[in-house]
Scaffold this motif. Structure first.
Motif, short mmCIF file in Angstrom:
data_model
loop_
_atom_site.label_atom_id
_atom_site.label_comp_id
_atom_site.label_asym_id
_atom_site.label_seq_id
_atom_site.Cartn_x
_atom_site.Cartn_y
_atom_site.Cartn_z
N PHE A 181 0.87 -1.17 0.00
CA PHE A 181 0.00 0.00 0.00
C PHE A 181 0.90 1.22 0.00
CE2 PHE A 181 -2.48 3.24 2.42
CZ PHE A 181 -3.50 3.40 1.50
N ALA A 182 0.74 2.10 -0.99
CA ALA A 182 1.62 3.28 -1.09
C ALA A 182 0.78 4.52 -1.37
CB ALA A 182 2.66 3.08 -2.19
N VAL A 183 1.08 5.58 -0.65
CA VAL A 183 0.36 6.85 -0.77
C VAL A 183 1.35 7.92 -1.22
CG1 VAL A 183 -1.02 8.58 0.43
CG2 VAL A 183 -1.26 6.17 1.04
N TYR A 184 1.03 8.59 -2.29
CA TYR A 184 1.88 9.64 -2.86
C TYR A 184 1.44 11.02 -2.37
CZ TYR A 184 3.66 6.29 -6.35
OH TYR A 184 4.25 5.23 -6.99
N ASP A 185 2.43 11.89 -2.22
CA ASP A 185 2.17 13.29 -1.91
C ASP A 185 3.10 14.12 -2.78
OD1 ASP A 185 1.39 15.68 -0.86
OD2 ASP A 185 2.16 15.32 1.17
N GLY A 186 2.60 14.52 -3.94
CA GLY A 186 3.44 15.24 -4.89
C GLY A 186 4.52 14.34 -5.45
N ASP A 187 5.77 14.74 -5.26
CA ASP A 187 6.88 13.99 -5.83
C ASP A 187 7.59 13.10 -4.82
OD1 ASP A 187 8.05 15.95 -4.35
OD2 ASP A 187 9.32 16.75 -5.95
N VAL A 188 6.88 12.75 -3.72
CA VAL A 188 7.44 11.82 -2.73
C VAL A 188 6.38 10.79 -2.33
CG1 VAL A 188 9.05 13.52 -1.79
CG2 VAL A 188 6.79 13.27 -0.76
N ILE A 189 6.85 9.69 -1.77
CA ILE A 189 5.95 8.72 -1.14
C ILE A 189 5.66 9.22 0.26
CG2 ILE A 189 5.60 6.32 -0.48
CD1 ILE A 189 5.92 6.75 -3.49
N TRP A 190 4.40 9.48 0.56
CA TRP A 190 4.03 10.00 1.89
C TRP A 190 4.10 8.91 2.94
CZ3 TRP A 190 -0.78 9.52 4.79
CH2 TRP A 190 -0.85 10.41 5.88
N THR A 191 3.55 7.75 2.64
CA THR A 191 3.65 6.60 3.54
C THR A 191 3.43 5.33 2.73
OG1 THR A 191 3.02 5.72 5.72
CG2 THR A 191 1.23 6.38 4.26
N PRO A 216 10.65 9.84 -9.32
CA PRO A 216 11.23 10.44 -10.53
C PRO A 216 10.13 10.97 -11.46
CG PRO A 216 12.18 8.27 -10.08
CD PRO A 216 11.00 8.43 -9.17
N GLY A 217 10.25 12.24 -11.83
CA GLY A 217 9.27 12.83 -12.73
C GLY A 217 8.00 13.31 -12.06
N GLY A 218 7.75 12.87 -10.81
CA GLY A 218 6.61 13.36 -10.05
C GLY A 218 5.25 12.86 -10.48
N ASN A 219 5.18 11.86 -11.36
CA ASN A 219 3.89 11.36 -11.84
C ASN A 219 3.62 10.00 -11.20
OD1 ASN A 219 1.73 10.18 -13.32
ND2 ASN A 219 2.22 11.43 -15.11
N LYS A 221 1.09 7.98 -11.30
CA LYS A 221 0.47 6.95 -12.14
C LYS A 221 1.48 6.27 -13.06
CE LYS A 221 -4.24 8.79 -12.08
NZ LYS A 221 -5.42 9.22 -12.88
N GLN A 222 2.56 6.93 -13.32
CA GLN A 222 3.63 6.30 -14.09
C GLN A 222 4.67 5.64 -13.19
OE1 GLN A 222 5.29 9.23 -16.73
NE2 GLN A 222 3.37 9.51 -17.88
N ASP A 223 4.69 6.06 -11.93
CA ASP A 223 5.74 5.59 -11.02
C ASP A 223 5.42 4.27 -10.33
OD1 ASP A 223 8.26 6.20 -9.39
OD2 ASP A 223 6.76 5.96 -7.80
N TYR A 224 4.13 3.94 -10.15
CA TYR A 224 3.80 2.80 -9.30
C TYR A 224 4.44 1.48 -9.71
CZ TYR A 224 0.34 0.67 -12.44
OH TYR A 224 -0.26 0.02 -13.48
N PRO A 225 4.68 1.19 -11.02
CA PRO A 225 5.37 -0.07 -11.34
C PRO A 225 6.76 -0.17 -10.71
CG PRO A 225 4.29 0.80 -13.29
CD PRO A 225 4.24 1.88 -12.25
N ARG A 226 7.41 0.97 -10.51
CA ARG A 226 8.72 0.99 -9.84
C ARG A 226 8.59 0.46 -8.42
NH1 ARG A 226 11.41 4.72 -6.38
NH2 ARG A 226 9.51 5.98 -6.38
N LEU A 227 7.51 0.86 -7.73
CA LEU A 227 7.30 0.40 -6.36
C LEU A 227 6.98 -1.08 -6.31
CD1 LEU A 227 5.27 3.36 -4.82
CD2 LEU A 227 7.75 3.12 -5.13
#
Length: 285
Positions: A181-191, A216-219, A221-227
């Protein structure tokens, strides 16, 4: 692990009746990144920032002291406290900041003793301990400690059966499944949380590592596969990954009663789940 047992505690009554820990204190806590954990805990139990509260101490109705001192004459605080709840509301209308706290001396000392006796120990689930503190505060609110406005209005509760319902939907048998479970806040993972679940119970808890928190890139929806890749390197294939922005998380809630709202949020693109949609899991309240 400490000796704190939430199942036994629930039988004592109060706010905890029918509630369970969000995360089991018997799970293994492995490399939990403290900043993410603190944010999750503060969301459940929002802290009261600042030092602008009005304190009144009395002894069975006889006024003892007021802090700040000038408030006693400015607000005409009476020498006898006959109705603490009504007085707190009246004073707040004039004070208009922080919280009005009215304490009965004997109950206040008893409350402090309870807090010290039930202090958090390494191994306790912080979220479960937060509920325990809330329960203690609630019991003494009935016995002489008055806070207005009530902090309970800002605290988030864990509903009955939540973990059981979610756990059995995700991992009903002895095969261990992993959940991210990952929550984003702008260009960082909030928790974030990475859970290992089997037979409906959380067996281990970890978070994404600190070096994974910048996006990276702050998006998102594009970043979640990295996680997903990072989590699977840590714990193996994921049964489910859930990703959203902080505003979405804070608006949706965490109980089974809100599961349909989470599914609706996924359908409109505010929540992403992988490798399967949320509709694949039947969560009951």
């Amino acid at each position: 692990m400490s000796g704190y047992q939430p199942q036994q505690y629930t039988r004592e009554g109060g706010l905890m009746t029918g509630h369970i820990a969000l995360l089991s204190p018997w799970a293994s806590y492995i490399d939990v990144e403290p900043t993410q954990w603190r944010r999750l805990y503060d969301w459940l139990l929002p802290p009261n920032h600042g030092n602008n509260d009005l304190y009144i101490l009395h002894d069975q109705g006889q006024l003892l002291t007021v802090n700040p001192v000038y408030a006693r004459s400015k607000f005409n605080i009476p020498d006898r406290i006959e109705n603490p709840a009504a007085l707190a509301e009246t004073l707040y209308a004039q004070w208009q900041q922080g919280t009005v706290v009215i304490l009965e001396r004997n109950q206040y000392q008893s409350w402090l003793d309870d807090i010290q006796r039930d202090a958090w120990l390494p191994g306790d689930d912080l979220l479960a301990y937060g509920l325990k503190v809330k329960d203690c505060a609630l019991r003494y609110a009935e016995d002489g400690i008055v806070l207005y406005p009530s902090p309970f209005d800002r605290w988030h509760d864990v509903p009955p059966g939540m973990l059981t319902s979610v756990g059995h939907a995700l991992a009903p048998d002895a095969e261990r499944r992993s959940v991210l479970f990952a929550v984003y806040d702008g260009d960082v993972i909030w928790t974030s949380l990475i859970l290992g679940v089997e037979q409906g119970q959380v067996q281990f808890v970890t978070t994404l590592p600190a070096d994974a928190l910048n996006v990276p890139g702050g998006n998102w929806k594009q970043d979640y596969p990295r996680l997903v890749s990072i989590a699977e390197t840590l714990v193996g294939p994921l049964r489910l990954g859930i990703f959203c922005e902080r505003a979405t998380f804070e608006s949706l809630g965490i109980s089974p009663a809100h599961w349909q709202a989470w599914r609706a949020a996924q359908e409109r693109g505010d929540v992403i789940s992988a490798p399967v949609p949320l509709s694949a899991f039947k969560i009951s309240g």
